[in-house]
Design a protein around this motif. Structure first.
Motif, short mmCIF file in Angstrom:
data_model
loop_
_atom_site.label_atom_id
_atom_site.label_comp_id
_atom_site.label_asym_id
_atom_site.label_seq_id
_atom_site.Cartn_x
_atom_site.Cartn_y
_atom_site.Cartn_z
N GLY A 1 -18.31 -14.86 8.20
CA GLY A 1 -18.80 -15.47 6.27
C GLY A 1 -18.48 -14.47 5.43
O GLY A 1 -18.23 -15.48 4.51
N HIS A 2 -17.58 -13.26 5.55
CA HIS A 2 -18.11 -12.70 4.54
C HIS A 2 -16.03 -13.52 4.21
O HIS A 2 -15.17 -13.25 4.68
CB HIS A 2 -17.13 -10.67 5.07
N ARG A 3 -16.41 -13.19 2.79
CA ARG A 3 -15.37 -12.83 1.88
C ARG A 3 -14.97 -11.72 1.04
O ARG A 3 -13.92 -11.16 0.88
CB ARG A 3 -15.51 -14.67 1.02
N ARG A 4 -15.85 -11.38 0.84
CA ARG A 4 -15.78 -10.32 -0.33
C ARG A 4 -16.40 -8.87 0.38
O ARG A 4 -17.07 -8.34 0.01
CB ARG A 4 -17.47 -10.50 -1.74
N ILE A 5 -15.16 -8.31 1.12
CA ILE A 5 -14.22 -7.31 1.89
C ILE A 5 -13.56 -6.75 1.25
O ILE A 5 -12.67 -6.01 0.80
CB ILE A 5 -13.67 -7.83 2.66
N VAL A 6 -14.42 -5.09 1.11
CA VAL A 6 -13.65 -3.87 0.03
C VAL A 6 -12.97 -2.97 1.44
O VAL A 6 -13.99 -2.55 2.28
CB VAL A 6 -15.02 -3.18 -0.84
N PHE A 7 -12.07 -2.86 1.20
CA PHE A 7 -11.95 -1.43 1.67
C PHE A 7 -11.94 0.34 1.42
O PHE A 7 -11.03 0.10 -0.19
CB PHE A 7 -10.29 -1.98 2.53
N LEU A 8 -12.86 1.23 1.66
CA LEU A 8 -12.52 2.48 1.54
C LEU A 8 -12.08 3.32 2.05
O LEU A 8 -11.69 3.20 3.31
CB LEU A 8 -14.15 3.06 1.63
N GLY A 9 -10.44 2.92 1.18
CA GLY A 9 -9.34 4.48 2.13
C GLY A 9 -9.69 5.71 1.81
O GLY A 9 -9.53 5.96 0.29
N GLY A 10 -8.45 5.99 2.36
CA GLY A 10 -7.98 7.91 1.49
C GLY A 10 -7.36 7.97 0.23
O GLY A 10 -6.36 6.45 0.21
N ASP A 11 -7.35 8.47 -0.36
CA ASP A 11 -6.23 8.43 -1.26
C ASP A 11 -4.44 9.33 -0.91
O ASP A 11 -3.48 9.46 -2.27
CB ASP A 11 -6.86 9.29 -2.78
N ALA A 12 -4.31 10.10 0.18
CA ALA A 12 -2.90 10.26 0.54
C ALA A 12 -2.16 9.44 0.96
O ALA A 12 -2.23 8.41 0.91
CB ALA A 12 -3.60 11.55 1.71
N GLU A 13 -0.75 9.82 0.59
CA GLU A 13 0.52 9.01 1.23
C GLU A 13 0.63 9.58 1.51
O GLU A 13 2.17 10.03 2.19
CB GLU A 13 1.28 9.31 -0.28
N HIS A 14 0.23 9.68 3.56
CA HIS A 14 1.11 9.79 4.57
C HIS A 14 0.66 8.61 5.68
O HIS A 14 0.13 7.27 5.10
CB HIS A 14 0.05 10.54 5.31
N SER A 15 1.85 8.64 6.45
CA SER A 15 1.81 7.13 7.54
C SER A 15 0.38 6.46 7.65
O SER A 15 0.40 5.55 8.28
CB SER A 15 2.40 7.65 8.41
N ALA A 16 -0.50 7.19 8.19
CA ALA A 16 -1.97 6.59 8.78
C ALA A 16 -2.64 6.27 7.48
O ALA A 16 -3.36 4.84 8.34
CB ALA A 16 -2.07 8.22 10.02
N THR A 17 -2.83 6.28 6.73
CA THR A 17 -3.27 5.66 5.48
C THR A 17 -2.13 4.50 5.78
O THR A 17 -2.79 4.01 4.72
CB THR A 17 -3.74 6.46 4.18
N GLN A 18 -1.67 4.87 5.14
CA GLN A 18 -0.35 3.53 4.46
C GLN A 18 -0.34 2.58 5.35
O GLN A 18 -0.66 1.37 5.43
CB GLN A 18 1.12 4.03 4.92
N THR A 19 -0.78 2.82 6.58
CA THR A 19 -0.62 2.07 7.96
C THR A 19 -2.05 0.44 8.09
O THR A 19 -2.21 0.00 8.00
CB THR A 19 -0.63 2.31 9.34
N ARG A 20 -3.48 2.22 7.60
CA ARG A 20 -4.59 1.21 6.92
C ARG A 20 -4.72 -0.12 6.14
O ARG A 20 -4.96 -0.73 5.88
CB ARG A 20 -5.41 2.15 7.15
N HIS A 21 -3.97 0.53 5.59
CA HIS A 21 -3.83 -0.59 3.50
C HIS A 21 -2.56 -1.85 4.01
O HIS A 21 -3.16 -3.16 3.93
CB HIS A 21 -3.65 1.12 2.94
N ARG A 22 -1.94 -1.11 4.59
CA ARG A 22 -1.06 -2.44 4.43
C ARG A 22 -1.62 -3.29 5.45
O ARG A 22 -1.64 -4.54 5.91
CB ARG A 22 0.25 -2.64 5.77
N GLY A 23 -2.23 -2.61 7.08
CA GLY A 23 -3.90 -3.81 7.49
C GLY A 23 -4.37 -4.32 7.08
O GLY A 23 -5.11 -5.85 7.13
#
Length: 367
Positions: A193-215
Motif C-alpha cells: 500500500g505504499h506510494r511515497r517511496i524514497v530511494f536513498l542512493g549513491g552519488d557515484a556514477e558507476h554501473s552498480a549505482t546506475q542500475t539501481r537507480h534505473r530499477g
C-alpha cells in the motif's frame, strides 16, 4: 660412519648454509624429486611420505623460494583482488567466497583496498603485475578510465570485473542484477500500500549505482507512481542513512517507505527513526540491499535484497580460473538473481487493506 659432505647433521648446523632440496631429501630419506612434488602440492605423493618430508622441511628451516619457482614455471598460483571498501561486510563475505575456490585450486589471493581511488587502484595493479599474478579480480574504483581494461589485456593479465564494470563489452564479469533487486523492493512496498517511496542512493556514477537507480525509476513508473518518484543521492554509509531519514521525517507529507543503496544505509536509517521516537517498519518501512549478516540480527530485523556476496566471490574466482586456463576463450558474464528477504522492517500502510497482506512471488519470509 662419516657423514657425507654438505649434509647437515642437525637443524642448528643446517642454518650455516642455504638448505637445498637435496638436504631435505637426505634428512627425510626420499628422493629429491619427491621433495619437489611435496613443495608443489602434488597429489602423487603418499600422505605418510608427505608428512615425513614436511617434518624435515620444518626441522631444517627451509623456506620455499616461490619467486624463483615462478620464474621457472608459467604460473605463480596467485590472484590479485582489488575492492573499493574493505570495511563493508559485503566484501568480507565476497572475499571469503573467492578464497574458498582458490584454496581448492591451490591458489592464494593478494587483497588490496582502492578506497574508490583510481590512483591507488593503478598503483596496486602495477605492483600486482610486478608480482606476476596469474589473474585479477577487479571491482573498479569510481572514475576508472575504461581504457584500463585494454591496458590489462596489453599486460596479458586476465581480468574479471566484479560488481561494477567499465569499458566496452565483451568482458568477463561476475555480479548480481541490482536493477531487478530494487524493482523487487518497490513491488513489495506497493503491494503493502505504499506510494511515497524514497530511494536513498549513491552519488557515484558507476554501473552498480546506475542500475539501481534505473530499477527504482522503472518500477515506480510501472506502478503509476512516476509523479512521486524521489531519489536522494549521497554517501552510502550508516551516517548518511541516519541523517537522510531524519530530514525526510520532518517533511509533510513524509514518505512512508525508504529503499536504501545498501544495508549499511538501511541500518543507519533504522537508527535515525528510532532516535526520533518512531518505529521502523510501522511509521516508515525500510528496505536495504545485500542482506549482510547484521540485517537479520538488527532490531527490528531488516528486510533486504539478498545479492549473494559469497556466491559472487565463488563465481568470480571460478571465472578467473577458466580465463587463466583459456586466455582466448569467449568472454563470460555471470549475473546472479537477487531475492527479497522479507523481515519486520516493512509493514502495510495503515488502513491499506487486507488484500495487501499476500506474499510477494519473489519474496522470502526470513525471521
Amino acid at each position: 660412519m662419516a657423514e657425507s659432505p654438505g649434509t647437515p647433521s642437525s637443524p642448528r648446523e643446517s642454518t650455516r648454509h642455504s638448505v637445498t632440496l637435496q638436504d631435505i631429501a637426505a634428512h627425510a630419506g626420499v628422493s629429491r624429486s619427491t621433495v619437489s612434488l611435496v613443495l608443489r602440492g602434488s597429489s602423487l605423493v603418499a600422505d605418510t611420505t608427505r608428512t615425513r618430508v614436511q617434518a624435515s622441511i620444518k626441522a631444517l628451516g627451509y623456506v620455499y623460494n616461490r619467486g624463483a619457482a615462478a620464474l621457472r614455471a608459467s604460473r605463480t598460483f596467485t590472484l590479485g583482488v582489488v575492492v573499493y571498501d574493505i570495511a563493508n561486510p559485503f566484501f568480507g563475505a565476497m572475499v571469503a567466497g573467492i578464497d574458498s575456490v582458490l584454496h581448492r585450486e591451490n591458489y592464494v589471493s593478494f587483497l588490496a583496498n582502492s578506497e574508490d581511488s583510481p590512483h591507488r587502484q593503478q598503483r596496486f595493479l602495477e605492483r600486482m603485475r610486478e608480482q606476476r599474478v596469474d589473474g585479477l579480480l577487479l571491482c573498479p574504483a569510481e572514475g576508472t578510465d575504461p581504457t584500463l581494461i585494454t591496458q590489462l589485456a596489453d599486460w596479458n593479465l586476465p581480468c574479471v570485473q566484479v560488481l561494477r564494470h567499465v569499458g566496452d563489452p565483451p568482458f568477463d564479469y561476475a555480479g548480481t542484477d541490482f536493477e531487478l533487486g530494487v524493482r523487487q523492493a518497490v513491488d513489495h512496498l506497493v503491494m503493502l500500500g505504499h506510494r511515497r517511496i524514497v530511494f536513498l542512493g549513491g552519488d557515484a556514477e558507476h554501473s552498480a549505482t546506475q542500475t539501481r537507480h534505473r530499477g527504482y525509476h522503472e518500477a515506480m513508473r510501472a506502478h503509476g507512481l512516476g509523479d512521486v518518484r524521489r531519489v536522494i543521492r549521497g554517501a552510502v554509509t550508516r551516517r548518511a542513512g541516519f541523517d537522510a531519514v531524519q530530514r525526510l521525517m520532518q517533511e509533510s507529507p513524509r514518505p512512508t517507505a525508504v529503499i536504501c543503496h545498501n544495508d549499511l544505509m538501511a541500518l543507519g536509517a533504522t537508527l535515525g527513526l528510532q532516535r526520533l521516537g518512531l518505529v521502523p517498519g510501522e511509521d516508515c518501512a525500510i528496505i536495504g540491499t545485500d542482506d549482510i549478516e547484521e540485517a537479520a540480527l538488527s532490531l527490528p530485523p531488516l528486510t533486504s535484497v539478498a545479492t549473494h556476496p559469497f556466491a559472487i566471490g565463488e563465481e568470480a574466482a571460478r571465472l578467473a580460473m577458466r580465463r587463466i586456463a583459456n586466455p582466448d576463450g569467449a568472454r563470460e558474464q555471470v549475473v546472479l538473481s537477487p531475492r527479497l528477504q522479507v523481515r519486520h522492517s516493512c509493514a502495510p500502510v495503515p488502513d491499506a487493506g487486507t488484500a495487501t497482506q499476500q506474499q510477494h512471488p519473489h519474496a522470502t519470509l526470513d525471521a
